[in-house]
Scaffold this motif. Structure first.
Motif, short mmCIF file in Angstrom:
data_model
loop_
_atom_site.label_atom_id
_atom_site.label_comp_id
_atom_site.label_asym_id
_atom_site.label_seq_id
_atom_site.Cartn_x
_atom_site.Cartn_y
_atom_site.Cartn_z
N GLY A 190 -9.39 -1.48 1.77
CA GLY A 190 -10.17 -2.25 2.29
C GLY A 190 -12.13 -2.31 1.93
N ARG A 191 -12.73 -2.66 3.12
CA ARG A 191 -13.87 -2.15 2.65
C ARG A 191 -14.60 -3.25 1.01
NH1 ARG A 191 -16.81 1.01 6.63
NH2 ARG A 191 -15.29 2.49 7.12
N GLY A 192 -13.90 -4.52 1.11
CA GLY A 192 -15.01 -5.39 0.56
C GLY A 192 -13.59 -5.92 -0.54
N PHE A 193 -12.68 -4.74 -0.59
CA PHE A 193 -11.47 -4.86 -2.24
C PHE A 193 -11.08 -6.05 -2.08
CE2 PHE A 193 -7.23 -4.29 -3.54
CZ PHE A 193 -7.79 -3.78 -4.30
N GLY A 194 -10.67 -6.99 -3.19
CA GLY A 194 -10.94 -7.86 -3.62
C GLY A 194 -12.01 -9.22 -3.81
N ALA A 195 -13.15 -8.84 -3.25
CA ALA A 195 -13.78 -9.82 -3.01
C ALA A 195 -14.72 -10.14 -4.79
CB ALA A 195 -15.17 -9.16 -2.43
N ASP A 196 -14.74 -8.72 -5.33
CA ASP A 196 -14.61 -9.08 -6.91
C ASP A 196 -14.02 -8.87 -7.52
OD1 ASP A 196 -18.06 -9.52 -6.00
OD2 ASP A 196 -17.60 -6.38 -5.02
N ARG A 197 -14.09 -9.55 -8.62
CA ARG A 197 -12.83 -9.98 -9.95
C ARG A 197 -13.23 -8.38 -10.53
NH1 ARG A 197 -10.55 -13.68 -13.13
NH2 ARG A 197 -11.17 -15.44 -11.94
N GLY A 198 -11.64 -8.16 -10.72
CA GLY A 198 -11.98 -6.68 -11.51
C GLY A 198 -11.43 -6.06 -10.28
N ASP A 199 -12.23 -5.77 -9.07
CA ASP A 199 -11.86 -4.64 -8.04
C ASP A 199 -10.00 -4.61 -8.67
OD1 ASP A 199 -13.82 -5.06 -7.25
OD2 ASP A 199 -13.46 -5.53 -5.40
N GLN A 200 -9.85 -3.32 -8.48
CA GLN A 200 -8.54 -3.02 -8.58
C GLN A 200 -8.26 -1.57 -7.86
OE1 GLN A 200 -7.56 -0.86 -12.87
NE2 GLN A 200 -5.73 -2.58 -13.38
N ALA A 201 -6.25 -1.53 -8.03
CA ALA A 201 -5.56 0.00 -7.49
C ALA A 201 -4.26 0.03 -7.75
CB ALA A 201 -5.47 -0.32 -5.85
N VAL A 202 -4.32 1.30 -8.53
CA VAL A 202 -2.70 0.95 -9.21
C VAL A 202 -1.54 2.33 -8.47
CG1 VAL A 202 -1.80 1.73 -11.54
CG2 VAL A 202 -3.86 1.16 -11.91
N TYR A 203 -0.85 1.56 -8.34
CA TYR A 203 0.31 2.87 -7.60
C TYR A 203 1.56 2.85 -8.37
CZ TYR A 203 -2.45 0.49 -3.52
OH TYR A 203 -3.23 -0.12 -3.08
N ALA A 204 1.79 3.97 -7.91
CA ALA A 204 3.14 4.87 -8.77
C ALA A 204 5.05 4.67 -7.85
CB ALA A 204 3.21 6.13 -9.22
N ALA A 205 5.35 3.99 -8.08
CA ALA A 205 6.55 3.84 -6.90
C ALA A 205 7.76 5.49 -7.46
CB ALA A 205 6.49 2.95 -6.39
N GLU A 206 8.14 5.69 -6.60
CA GLU A 206 8.37 6.63 -7.08
C GLU A 206 10.38 6.42 -6.88
OE1 GLU A 206 9.02 9.23 -9.00
OE2 GLU A 206 6.46 8.63 -9.35
N LEU A 207 11.37 5.76 -7.28
CA LEU A 207 12.39 5.63 -6.73
C LEU A 207 13.49 6.56 -6.73
CD1 LEU A 207 12.49 1.22 -7.69
CD2 LEU A 207 10.86 3.24 -5.71
N GLU A 208 14.27 6.92 -6.12
CA GLU A 208 15.29 7.54 -6.19
C GLU A 208 17.31 6.96 -5.73
OE1 GLU A 208 15.44 9.93 -2.22
OE2 GLU A 208 13.34 10.68 -3.03
N ARG A 209 16.86 5.74 -6.13
CA ARG A 209 18.06 4.80 -6.60
C ARG A 209 17.89 3.70 -7.07
NH1 ARG A 209 19.50 0.99 -1.69
NH2 ARG A 209 19.71 -0.05 -2.99
N ASP A 210 18.90 3.00 -8.08
CA ASP A 210 18.59 1.81 -8.85
C ASP A 210 18.57 0.00 -7.44
OD1 ASP A 210 19.13 3.51 -11.00
OD2 ASP A 210 21.21 2.57 -11.27
#
Length: 900
Positions: A190-210
């Motif tokens: 949070g802390r204002g995340f999303g309020a400004d254009r260009g705020d970004q979070a990147v995630y990596a999903a490690e999937l063990e199955r299809d």
């Protein structure tokens, strides 16, 4: 030191004085969830009152004795001041899972007394913030094969508009982290995340199955009426809008087929509003409707299980995996319960409810009460009551109760065995007068430890300045560590480690809370010079370097060094530059909105000094020549900036420097009278940095020890007493504190002025002794006009230097150096009649510098440096104040008793 990596916790037992409510003994019930079991022990007068020992204000109890590892500790509870009627309650280790509780009532009056004792059990939960309500967690109930990704488990996260705190998030939290009710982990992005254009979070999903037809479910909270939007990329390319209701909501989108392996998801704001992102779920689309989030319920009321013998009980709380067994010796008791969030009013209000078993107050909470009453005590006598507590399985709890030897002899033996672990140093005869006041500080320092404190996504045990500060505190913790270094080296190392972070930490260059005074570097130097190791150096050097680079403005994102003068300022991180809350120029800066253009002196002075400390460490490591050269360059440049822009010839003090809109220095900050507004500690701090020539040093020293200026009858005070802005009713302005006096005391050794060093230490020790003996308190500061202590009554932290001064002058086996010395090796003989040290001197060329060595007081001594006799003066029997020549950059010191 692998055990110190990736942790900020203390190496202390699971049982200890960790409460934040009512003093007694606590157990860490669930480390991952930050849940604590409290057993609060409260004495009182039968059918008259109960002394409720609330830890957040003065409530009649005092830290009394403590072992550094907390295998023994005690408090004195005053029922009639001063020591007319009291209870000494101690807690002693029996096993890792059990403790003995000994309560000795002492009646020093001419009348018989009827006393009582309560053992009150409760379960305590982590709070959303310091002294705030309990944090409500949610639980994610996921269908088979679904994967939860916490919002803080991002690979990278950035705000479109960089913030000064991006690399130094307060309290060691993650960038963008906020504590939030109804979240799965207790925190959200949070802390204002999303309020400004260009705020970004990147995630990596490690999937063990299809997944044949996957779905992404986003759990979030947005303000009612808003509709924050995000561009999703990676595993899916689309724009997602999240309707806000003010509550936690979920939004689901189909992803299609996903194969096992690593998948990337980016969420980039399009600037339509901020969200609190709790996390993401990847599941099969057909099962997405089965994803449920439910608040975890709290049940503070335990199941009460009858114990296997008279005078015993077992409690089982839903939120603790352990059972708690309590067994006691006094035959007259009743089991009761308080249904209330607090006991301060509820217990007092219900003192005269003699028959009710369930007593109710306000708020959510429950306390199970073992009420011993009455306990008669004859005049001028004492009586001891014993109890024991254990954690474990139900079978272990029952076995403990059955096996406990409640005989007075067995209990006293266990107590005495644990008592042997308390800190009791040998002391020079002249120091005996200070022993009690020193014990008050030692006990306070060791017992000011709480759980849970939250940092770096973990719950830790933490040494706090005082329990009123239920939080981290950076510069205070440095002084706590300095005090602990005189008691137990491992405790001091833990305290230091709690405030440094792993190299490369993207969220926190160090753990920051409060005034960013880098005392951790000074603590490291003390630990090193008292007996460092290669392992210690290898562990702490890269962490303290990371700390320094941010502190000096060299880390990308740090705004400490934005002025073109080369002077540093820390206003973007805290309002307080030097710990001195009401220091006049600092107050003026904030009142007039000048934070963007005014630099104090001490921030740069400390940066210079810690650069010098790190330079010594880099040279000792042997493979850090480039680092050492960088420190030399920094020292030279920052020293030049202070001399060029901050010196005020008229007042004889350095001043706060005002800069123009371009960041160029434009003059000094002045009082309305035209006088330098920095006539005080900050104005003489270049002495501590060690950058002054002899002439200017004399000018600043004259200010420090002038009775009309900074020297008062009770020690150094923060503001010049002749200044128009000096006050007699301030927090720092008009008061004496120990902390900055420690810096000036050490500086006197660097300057070869042992008499002035002793003047600081002796005045402080006498002041501390008088107040501690009068009140049994360990106070924050002292009022110049009255000479009396004030502030928090069980304060360690910034008052801890009294332990350093006592050790330096009265504890055989202690060598004390200034900031310019790096000790390669050093050792005393077993009887402290000989001392050898190999050291390097890194200070400026001059006349002499001083060292203090406290030897066995039963001998006279001779001292040699590199085989040649050197002069020294004897402060008292066995206390040598050595005059060391600065021309010797690398030397070996030998002190030996003269055989007569």
């Amino acid at each position: 030191m692998k055990h110190l990596e990736n942790t900020h916790d203390l190496r202390l037992p699971e049982w200890g004085p960790y409460t934040k409510k009512y003093i007694g003994i606590s157990h860490i019930a669930d480390r991952k969830r930050g849940i604590r079991f409290d057993l609060s022990v409260m004495p009182g007068l039968y059918r008259r009152n109960t002394e409720v020992p609330n830890v957040t204000w003065e409530s009649g109890y005092h830290p009394w004795e403590a072992a550094p590892d907390l295998t023994y500790y005690s408090f004195r509870h005053e029922l009639e001041w001063k020591d007319k009627l009291y209870a000494d309650i101690s807690y002693s280790r029996l096993t890792d899972s059990s403790r003995l509780i000994r309560c000795e009532f002492v009646n020093s009056t001419e009348l018989s007394q009827n006393v009582i004792l309560h053992y009150l059990s409760s379960i305590q939960y982590p709070q959303i913030g310091s002294h705030k309500e309990n944090l409500t967690f949610a639980e994610a109930k996921l269908p088979d094969g679904a994967v939860w990704i916490d919002a803080l488990d991002y690979v990278s996260m950035s705000f479109a508009k960089p913030r000064p705190t991006d690399g130094l998030v307060y309290d060691g939290w993650y960038r963008g982290e906020a504590r939030e009710h109804h979240s799965v982990g207790g925190s959200v992005l949070g802390r204002g995340f999303g309020a400004d254009r260009g705020d970004q979070a990147v995630y990596a999903a490690e999937l063990e199955r299809d997944y044949s037809d996957a779905a992404l479910t986003v759990r979030y909270r947005a303000e009612r009426g808003t509709c924050p939007g995000f561009k999703l990329s990676g595993v899916i390319e689309m724009q997602l809008e999240l309707a806000g209701t003010g509550e936690m909501e979920s939004a689901t989108v189909r992803l299609g087929r996903l194969e096992a392996g690593s998948h990337r998801l980016s969420m980039e704001s399009i600037g339509q509003g901020e969200i609190a992102l709790d996390g993401l779920v990847i599941s099969e689309s057909r099962l997405a409707g089965e994803i449920v989030f439910e608040d975890l319920t709290r049940n503070p009321e335990p199941e009460q299980i009858e114990g296997p013998r008279q005078g015993s009980v077992i409690y089982k709380f839903e939120d603790s995996p352990a059972y708690y067994a309590i067994v006691w010796t006094h035959p007259q008791f009743v089991l009761r319960e308080y249904v209330s969030a607090e006991l301060d009013m509820t217990m007092r209000h219900n003192v005269h409810h003699h028959t009710e078993k369930v007593l109710r107050g306000k708020g959510e909470g429950h306390f199970s009460d073992i009420y011993l009453r009455p306990i008669p005590i004859e005049p001028m006598s004492s009586r001891t009551v014993y109890a024991a507590v254990c954690s474990g399985t139900l079978e272990e709890a029952r076995a403990f109760i059955e096996d406990w030897d409640a005989s007075p002899d067995a209990c006293e033996e266990a107590c005495l065995r644990a008592l042997e672990n308390t800190y009791m140093p040998s002391v020079h005869p002249e120091g005996e007068t200070y022993r009690f006041s020193q014990r008050i500080m030692q006990s306070t320092l060791l017992l000011n430890v709480v759980y849970p404190v939250y940092t770096q996504r973990q719950y830790i045990r933490h040494y706090t300045p005082g329990r009123w500060w239920d939080s981290l505190y950076t510069w205070d913790a440095g002084f706590i560590g300095l005090g602990l270094a005189e008691i137990d080296r491992e405790r001091a190392i833990d305290c230091l480690n709690a405030y440094v972070t792993e190299p490369g930490n993207a969220h926190a260059a160090f753990i920051h809370h409060g005034s960013p005074v880098p005392v951790q570097h000074y603590l490291f130097l003390e630990l090193w010079n008292q007996g460092g190791s290669e392992e210690l150096l290898q562990h702490f050097y890269p962490r303290l370097r990371q700390y320094y680079l941010f502190q000096s403005g060299q880390t990308p994102g740090s705004t400490m060094a934005t002025m073109k003068s080369g002077l540093l300022k820390s206003w973007d991180y805290f309002y307080n530059s030097g710990g001195w809350d009401d220091y006049p120029p600092q107050v003026h800066v904030h009142e007039n909105g000048m934070e963007d253009r005014v630099t104090p002196v001490s921030v740069t002075a400390h940066a210079i000094r810690i650069a010098k400390i790190l330079r010594m460490a880099a040279l000792a490591l042997g493979d850090k020549e480039d680092d050492a050269a960088g420190y030399e360059r920094d020292i030279r440049n920052m020293s030049e900036s202070i001399h060029r822009y901050a010196w005020d010839e008229q007042s004889g003090y350095y001043g706060y420097v005002v800069h123009d809109s371009e960041g160029q220095p434009a003059g000094l900050l002045k009082h309305e009278s035209g006088d330098n507004l920095n006539r005080g500690f900050d104005g003489v701090y270049p002495l501590v940095a060690g950058i002054e020539d002899e002439d200017r040093s004399l000018v600043l020293l004259e200010k420090l020890f002038d009775k009309a200026r900074l020297w008062s009858p009770i020690g150094l005070t923060a503001v010049d007493q002749s200044a128009a802005y000096y006050r007699n009713d301030g927090y720092w302005n008009g008061a004496v504190w120990m902390a900055h006096q420690w810096f000036f005391w050490k500086t006197m050794l660097d300057l070869g002025r042992p008499n002035e060093a002793y003047r600081i230490a002796d005045t402080a020790l006498r002041l501390w002794k008088r107040e501690a003996e009068a009140t049994y308190h360990s106070l924050e500061h002292f009022i110049v006009d009255s000479g009396r202590g004030a502030g928090w009554h069980q304060f360690g932290a910034l008052s801890a230097p009294v332990l350093n001064w006592f050790s330096a002058y009265y504890r055989p086996g202690r060598a004390t150096w200034g900031f310019d010395v790096w000790v390669r090796s050093g050792a005393f003989s077993a009887d402290h009649s000989q001392f050898q040290a190999a050291f390097d001197y890194h200070g400026e060329a001059g006349q002499t510098y001083a060292a203090l060595v406290c030897m066995n007081p039963n001998y006279r001594y001779q001292a040699q440096l590199d085989g040649e006799a050197i002069p020294f003066q004897t402060r008292s029997n066995g206390v040598l104040e050595l005059a060391l020549p600065t021309r010797v950059r690398r030397g070996e010191l030998h002190i030996a008793a003269i055989v007569e």
